[in-house]
Enzyme design. Structure first.
Site: not given
Length: 254
Positions: A36, A124, A145, A154, A244
């Site tokens: 990612w 998710e 996170h 997010d 965030e």
């Protein structure tokens, strides 16, 4: 509307094939497990949009590649740039983040997810499938996170407590707790746990079953089942992403 031939080969992090209306999205990094990063963040937002706008897609199967669904894991406090963000740098991330999960939920055909191994970044995404299959080696964890020094704004902040229950969801996000495949099955996060080699055959079997229903029944069922979640995401995504980003901004010079 979009056309498969126009988007099938345009993404570096997603390999797509379609057979008899069943679209397979294989997430990857240079042929191996997905790593990612900003590229995948950008491409997933666009890919889900393109897939959702192609009415020749009848069922979608999402899967990782190799022995992991997504990585790399982030060590606690490991985001070296967590306090080096500027509004200009963050703006495209914020823009994409507001749309990525909404675009996934806007795919108006059944979505089957395969968690083929550890999903330590953005678990998710597969958990938003209508049917979720998991390898017996799969794990679910959020390393990027809170434990990595960022607010899980997010969509994780809504989706994980919604799927897991408030107490377990908050614990999961705050501690970086790892959930194995059997625990995920017991918690209702996934529907079936299978050996890795059986995942894609089972997903294709389920897709063939879904295709037996009338086309509009399939499409409208997906819409019906996900409408409430889409509405809730619309309400909280922008605010969560703003928090965030704010927590990652540079502190003013002393």
């Amino acid at each position: 509307m979009s056309n498969f031939d126009e988007y099938a080969n345009k993404f570096e992090t997603i390999r797509m094939v379609r057979n008899a209306g069943v679209l397979e999205m294989h997430f990857h990094h240079q042929g191996g497990p997905l790593q990612w990063n900003l590229l995948s963040h950008r491409e997933f937002e666009q890919a889900f949009l393109d897939v959702g706008r192609d009415r020749e897609n009848e069922v979608v199967i999402m899967t990782g590649t190799g022995d992991a669904f997504s990585g790399p894991p982030v060590a606690p406090g490991g985001h070296v740039n967590r306090n080096s963000m500027t509004p200009t740098i963050y703006d495209p991330i914020y823009w994409e983040g507001k749309r990525l999960l909404i675009n996934l939920l806007d795919i108006e055909v059944p979505v089957i997810s395969i968690i083929n191994g550890p999903a330590v970044r953005h678990a998710e995404i597969p958990l938003l499938g209508d049917i979720v299959l998991a390898s017996d080696t799969a794990t679910i964890q959020d390393t990027a996170h809170f434990q990595g020094g960022m607010v899980p704004g997010d969509g994780m902040h809504l989706i994980m407590p919604l799927l897991m229950g408030r107490a377990r969801g908050h614990y999961f996000l705050l501690t970086g707790h790892e959930i194995d495949a059997r625990q995920a099955l017991e918690m209702g996060l996934v529907n079936e746990v299978l050996p890795a080699q059986d995942l894609m055959p089972r997903a294709r079997e389920l897709a063939a079953m879904l295709l037996k229903q009338p086309r509009l029944v399939r499409r409208y069922t997906r819409v019906c089942l996900n409408q409430e979640l889409k509405a809730r995401l619309h309400d909280v995504l922008g605010y969560g992403l703003a928090l965030e980003g704010l927590a990652r901004m540079k502190e003013p010079a002393a």
